[in-house]
Design an enzyme around this catalytic site. Structure first.
Site, PDB file in Angstrom:
ATOM      1  N   ALA A 172     -14.735   3.508  -2.507  1.00  0.00           N
ATOM      2  CA  ALA A 172     -13.353   4.469  -2.023  1.00  0.00           C
ATOM      3  C   ALA A 172     -12.472   5.042  -2.195  1.00  0.00           C
ATOM      4  O   ALA A 172     -11.614   4.028  -3.584  1.00  0.00           O
ATOM      5  CB  ALA A 172     -12.747   2.724  -1.886  1.00  0.00           C
ATOM      6  N   GLN A 214      -0.342  46.994 -15.845  1.00  0.00           N
ATOM      7  CA  GLN A 214       0.048  47.134 -14.606  1.00  0.00           C
ATOM      8  C   GLN A 214      -0.832  45.303 -14.567  1.00  0.00           C
ATOM      9  O   GLN A 214       0.122  45.142 -14.006  1.00  0.00           O
ATOM     10  CB  GLN A 214       0.233  47.693 -14.266  1.00  0.00           C
ATOM     11  N   LEU A 234      -6.252   1.245  -7.380  1.00  0.00           N
ATOM     12  CA  LEU A 234      -6.248   1.316  -5.903  1.00  0.00           C
ATOM     13  C   LEU A 234      -7.527   2.185  -5.833  1.00  0.00           C
ATOM     14  O   LEU A 234      -8.461   1.572  -5.428  1.00  0.00           O
ATOM     15  CB  LEU A 234      -5.499   2.170  -5.162  1.00  0.00           C
ATOM     16  N   THR A 235      -8.294   2.598  -6.154  1.00  0.00           N
ATOM     17  CA  THR A 235      -9.888   3.588  -5.903  1.00  0.00           C
ATOM     18  C   THR A 235     -11.053   2.281  -6.786  1.00  0.00           C
ATOM     19  O   THR A 235     -10.135   2.166  -7.973  1.00  0.00           O
ATOM     20  CB  THR A 235      -9.831   4.696  -6.923  1.00  0.00           C
ATOM     21  N   GLU A 273      -4.310  11.352  -6.204  1.00  0.00           N
ATOM     22  CA  GLU A 273      -3.254  10.766  -5.984  1.00  0.00           C
ATOM     23  C   GLU A 273      -3.718  11.718  -3.977  1.00  0.00           C
ATOM     24  O   GLU A 273      -2.543  11.873  -3.677  1.00  0.00           O
ATOM     25  CB  GLU A 273      -2.105  11.076  -6.162  1.00  0.00           C
ATOM     26  N   GLY A 274      -4.859  12.592  -4.484  1.00  0.00           N
ATOM     27  CA  GLY A 274      -5.128  12.727  -2.554  1.00  0.00           C
ATOM     28  C   GLY A 274      -5.505  14.266  -3.085  1.00  0.00           C
ATOM     29  O   GLY A 274      -4.933  15.043  -3.699  1.00  0.00           O
ATOM     30  N   GLY A 305      -7.873  36.368 -23.007  1.00  0.00           N
ATOM     31  CA  GLY A 305      -9.324  36.586 -23.046  1.00  0.00           C
ATOM     32  C   GLY A 305      -9.904  36.258 -23.738  1.00  0.00           C
ATOM     33  O   GLY A 305      -9.946  34.927 -23.152  1.00  0.00           O
ATOM     34  N   GLU A 352      -8.211  18.762   0.030  1.00  0.00           N
ATOM     35  CA  GLU A 352      -8.411  17.945   1.010  1.00  0.00           C
ATOM     36  C   GLU A 352      -8.065  17.719   1.844  1.00  0.00           C
ATOM     37  O   GLU A 352      -7.724  17.326   3.355  1.00  0.00           O
ATOM     38  CB  GLU A 352     -10.114  17.869   1.262  1.00  0.00           C
TER      39      GLU A 352
HETATM   40  C1  LIG Z   1      -8.162  12.020 -13.885  1.00  0.00           C
HETATM   41  C2  LIG Z   1      -7.909  10.371 -12.953  1.00  0.00           C
HETATM   42  C3  LIG Z   1      -7.001  10.278 -12.882  1.00  0.00           C
HETATM   43  C4  LIG Z   1      -6.829   8.649 -11.799  1.00  0.00           C
HETATM   44  N1  LIG Z   1      -6.344   7.929 -11.888  1.00  0.00           N
HETATM   45  C5  LIG Z   1      -5.959   7.160 -10.203  1.00  0.00           C
HETATM   46  C6  LIG Z   1      -5.271   6.197 -10.849  1.00  0.00           C
HETATM   47  O1  LIG Z   1      -4.401   5.790 -11.655  1.00  0.00           O
HETATM   48  N2  LIG Z   1      -5.677   5.405  -9.562  1.00  0.00           N
HETATM   49  C7  LIG Z   1      -6.370   5.729  -8.632  1.00  0.00           C
HETATM   50  O2  LIG Z   1      -6.500   4.390  -7.605  1.00  0.00           O
HETATM   51  N3  LIG Z   1      -7.256   6.093  -8.483  1.00  0.00           N
HETATM   52  C8  LIG Z   1      -7.086   7.242  -9.740  1.00  0.00           C
HETATM   53  N4  LIG Z   1      -8.251   8.466 -10.158  1.00  0.00           N
HETATM   54  C9  LIG Z   1      -8.983   8.939  -8.351  1.00  0.00           C
HETATM   55  C10 LIG Z   1      -8.588   9.377  -7.637  1.00  0.00           C
HETATM   56  O3  LIG Z   1      -7.259   9.010  -6.622  1.00  0.00           O
HETATM   57  C11 LIG Z   1      -9.943   9.916  -6.760  1.00  0.00           C
HETATM   58  O4  LIG Z   1     -10.461  10.847  -7.604  1.00  0.00           O
HETATM   59  C12 LIG Z   1     -10.172  10.839  -5.985  1.00  0.00           C
HETATM   60  O5  LIG Z   1      -9.136  10.299  -4.819  1.00  0.00           O
HETATM   61  C13 LIG Z   1     -10.688  11.020  -5.119  1.00  0.00           C
HETATM   62  O6  LIG Z   1     -11.402  10.053  -4.787  1.00  0.00           O
HETATM   63  P1  LIG Z   1     -12.861  10.468  -5.197  1.00  0.00           P
HETATM   64  O7  LIG Z   1     -13.605  10.602  -6.685  1.00  0.00           O
HETATM   65  O8  LIG Z   1     -13.949   9.121  -4.852  1.00  0.00           O
HETATM   66  O9  LIG Z   1     -13.470  11.636  -4.302  1.00  0.00           O
HETATM   67  P2  LIG Z   1     -13.928  11.646  -3.050  1.00  0.00           P
HETATM   68  O10 LIG Z   1     -13.143  10.593  -1.824  1.00  0.00           O
HETATM   69  O11 LIG Z   1     -15.696  10.999  -2.388  1.00  0.00           O
HETATM   70  O12 LIG Z   1     -14.679  13.155  -2.285  1.00  0.00           O
HETATM   71  C14 LIG Z   1     -15.730  13.898  -2.729  1.00  0.00           C
HETATM   72  C15 LIG Z   1     -15.062  15.083  -2.265  1.00  0.00           C
HETATM   73  O13 LIG Z   1     -14.812  14.854  -0.806  1.00  0.00           O
HETATM   74  C16 LIG Z   1     -14.305  15.255  -0.604  1.00  0.00           C
HETATM   75  N5  LIG Z   1     -13.568  14.583   1.242  1.00  0.00           N
HETATM   76  C17 LIG Z   1     -13.442  12.491   1.008  1.00  0.00           C
HETATM   77  N6  LIG Z   1     -13.192  13.139   2.696  1.00  0.00           N
HETATM   78  C18 LIG Z   1     -13.039  14.091   3.051  1.00  0.00           C
HETATM   79  C19 LIG Z   1     -12.679  14.214   4.319  1.00  0.00           C
HETATM   80  N7  LIG Z   1     -11.727  13.596   5.378  1.00  0.00           N
HETATM   81  N8  LIG Z   1     -12.349  15.298   5.427  1.00  0.00           N
HETATM   82  C20 LIG Z   1     -12.286  16.212   3.854  1.00  0.00           C
HETATM   83  N9  LIG Z   1     -13.233  16.381   2.812  1.00  0.00           N
HETATM   84  C21 LIG Z   1     -13.527  15.193   1.902  1.00  0.00           C
HETATM   85  C22 LIG Z   1     -12.506  15.161  -1.238  1.00  0.00           C
HETATM   86  O14 LIG Z   1     -11.987  15.895  -0.775  1.00  0.00           O
HETATM   87  C23 LIG Z   1     -13.640  15.868  -2.383  1.00  0.00           C
HETATM   88  O15 LIG Z   1     -13.680  16.864  -2.239  1.00  0.00           O
HETATM   89  C24 LIG Z   1      -7.970   9.135 -10.485  1.00  0.00           C
HETATM   90  C25 LIG Z   1      -8.365  10.536 -10.799  1.00  0.00           C
HETATM   91  C26 LIG Z   1      -9.230  10.809 -11.769  1.00  0.00           C
HETATM   92  C27 LIG Z   1      -9.753  11.972 -11.764  1.00  0.00           C
END
Ligand SMILES: Cc1cc2nc3c(=O)[nH]c(=O)nc-3n(C[C@H](O)[C@H](O)[C@H](O)COP(=O)(O)OP(=O)(O)OC[C@H]3O[C@@H](n4cnc5c(N)ncnc54)[C@H](O)[C@@H]3O)c2cc1C
Length: 383
Positions: free
Chosen positions: A130, A280, A125-126, A364-365, A340, A368
């Site tokens: 996007a 504790q 998807l990513t 997967e989201g 430690g 945030e």
């Molecule tokens: C180990 C790993 C495996 C993955 N596997 C897959 C996969 O199999 N298939 C796939 O399609 N993708 C995959 N991803 C991608 C992953 O789903 C995305 O990285 C994730 O959805 C965030 O997108 P981005 O990295 O572009 O961050 P961005 O969207 O650029 O976000 C950057 C920051 O801004 C924040 N932000 C963005 N929009 C908002 C908003 N409206 N309000 C508040 N905060 C916001 C985010 O929370 C984040 O902190 C993978 C990522 C990783 C790290």
């Protein structure tokens, strides 16, 4: 309310726990150090039916529902978080996509191969521009007779270099409103024009690579369309509702794996003439860790049960994913602290769980985005 698992799910849980102890945990540290895909472990998992958790029996599957799948992902993650995410993506996102939205001939062709582990499924998807805003994707699918021609670039694709099948989301109608622009396709690895030019080096989950997948004039038969044209964004989100429950379960497993190590270490490690578990400060850490893990598991089980009952579960899935992933980052951090200085060493497995947990609050989201989904549902009085 009965919190006891039905016999068949308890048996599944025990079987997977034994499998993980025998075949997964002993090799997990080496797999991580070498960034080596756990192919043998995956083959063994397939023989146990763990690659067909969302596939109907008539196609050779072992359908156990979302709750059953959550049990599997937790057990596997307690030994190898990397193998757990591979199983979660393959089963919940990919087998689930084909089983729910594929045409009958496509199901007959793909589901037996997916369930047997002959091919591994990936979810793409990513894109570079996007991520959280998945609807902004620009990969294009143009209709050409009885085919679609796909062009674009996907990134962060989990086990993207080991997959035999990709669920690709692409724009079929750029003029349509956001929710109708995108369609979903099941695309074979050997489709001419599909390439995997790059694998990333990353913080954790090193045995499960993420890769870039490019599509250049990729001709895909129209029979590979999932659902109808324009259904893609809805399909992506519906699959992620299930996926988030899976990641919640993975996070619970990671937290449990780290907790078990920390509890054992606290009993063994002597300072000031007694086990550190006598202090504790350490006891309270263990109490907080165990309480959060139990709470996270209950949220995961609730969301999975709602999904299995066919009830609305978007809110419950996001709550489970949010709380469980933040629990995993908290618990693994505390587990390192209890160890430690030794917790900082590769020799002690706890640092691997700490690194692996970090991905669960991102993919997967992000957290945030989960809060955004939860707040929107709360404010619109929907589930
Ligand atoms: C180990 C790993 C495996 C993955 N596997 C897959 C996969 O199999 N298939 C796939 O399609 N993708 C995959 N991803 C991608 C992953 O789903 C995305 O990285 C994730 O959805 C965030 O997108 P981005 O990295 O572009 O961050 P961005 O969207 O650029 O976000 C950057 C920051 O801004 C924040 N932000 C963005 N929009 C908002 C908003 N409206 N309000 C508040 N905060 C916001 C985010 O929370 C984040 O902190 C993978 C990522 C990783 C790290």
């Amino acid at each position: 309310m009965d919190f006891t698992l039905p016999d068949e799910l308890r048996l599944l849980q025990e079987t997977v726990r034994e499998f993980v102890a025998d075949a997964v945990t002993p090799r997990a540290a080496d797999r991580d150090r070498e960034a080596a895909f756990p192919a043998d472990e995956l083959r063994a998992a397939a023989t146990l039916g763990l690659c067909g958790l969302m596939v109907p029996e008539e196609f050779g599957g072992n359908p156990v529902g979302s709750l059953g799948a959550a049990l599997v992902y937790e057990e596997v993650a307690a030994g190898s978080p990397a193998l757990s995410v591979t199983l979660s993506v393959h089963n919940t996102l990919v087998c689930g996509a084909v089983a729910t939205y594929g045409q009958p001939e496509l199901q007959a062709e793909l589901l037996p191969r997916l369930a047997s582990g002959e091919i591994l499924g990936a979810y793409a998807l990513t894109e570079p521009s996007a991520g959280s805003d998945a609807a902004a994707l620009t990969t294009r699918a143009r209709r050409d007779g009885d085919h679609y021609v796909l062009d674009g670039r996907k990134i962060f694709v989990t086990h993207g270099d080991h997959a035999g099948l990709y669920i690709i989301f692409a724009v079929t109608d750029p003029e349509a409103r956001t929710s109708r622009r995108i369609s979903a396709f099941a695309v074979d690895r050997d489709t001419p024009g599909l390439a995997v030019p790059r694998r990333e080096h990353k913080l954790g989950l090193r045995a499960s690579e993420i890769a870039e997948v490019t599509l250049t004039e990729c001709r895909v038969p129209a029979t590979r369309l999932l659902g109808n044209e324009g259904d893609g964004f809805g399909i992506a989100m519906a699959l992620l509702d299930g996926g988030r429950i899976g990641i919640g379960a993975q996070a619970v497993g990671i937290a449990r794996g780290a907790f078990d190590l920390a509890r054992r270490y606290a009993r063994e490690r002597q300072q000031f003439g007694r086990p550190i578990a006598d202090f504790q400060a350490i006891q309270w850490k263990l109490a907080d860790m165990a309480t959060r893990i139990d709470a996270a598991r209950l949220l995961v089980w609730r969301a999975a049960t709602l999904r299995d009952q066919g009830q609305p579960h978007t809110l419950a899935a996001s709550q489970a994913k949010l709380f469980a992933s933040e629990t995993a980052t908290f618990v693994t951090d505390q587990a390192v602290q209890i160890h430690g200085g030794y917790g900082y060493l590769e020799e002690y497995a706890v640092e691997r769980y700490f690194r692996d947990a970090r991905a669960t609050v991102i993919y997967e989201g992000t957290s945030e985005i989960q809060r955004l989904v939860i707040a929107r549902r709360l404010l619109s009085d929907s589930q």
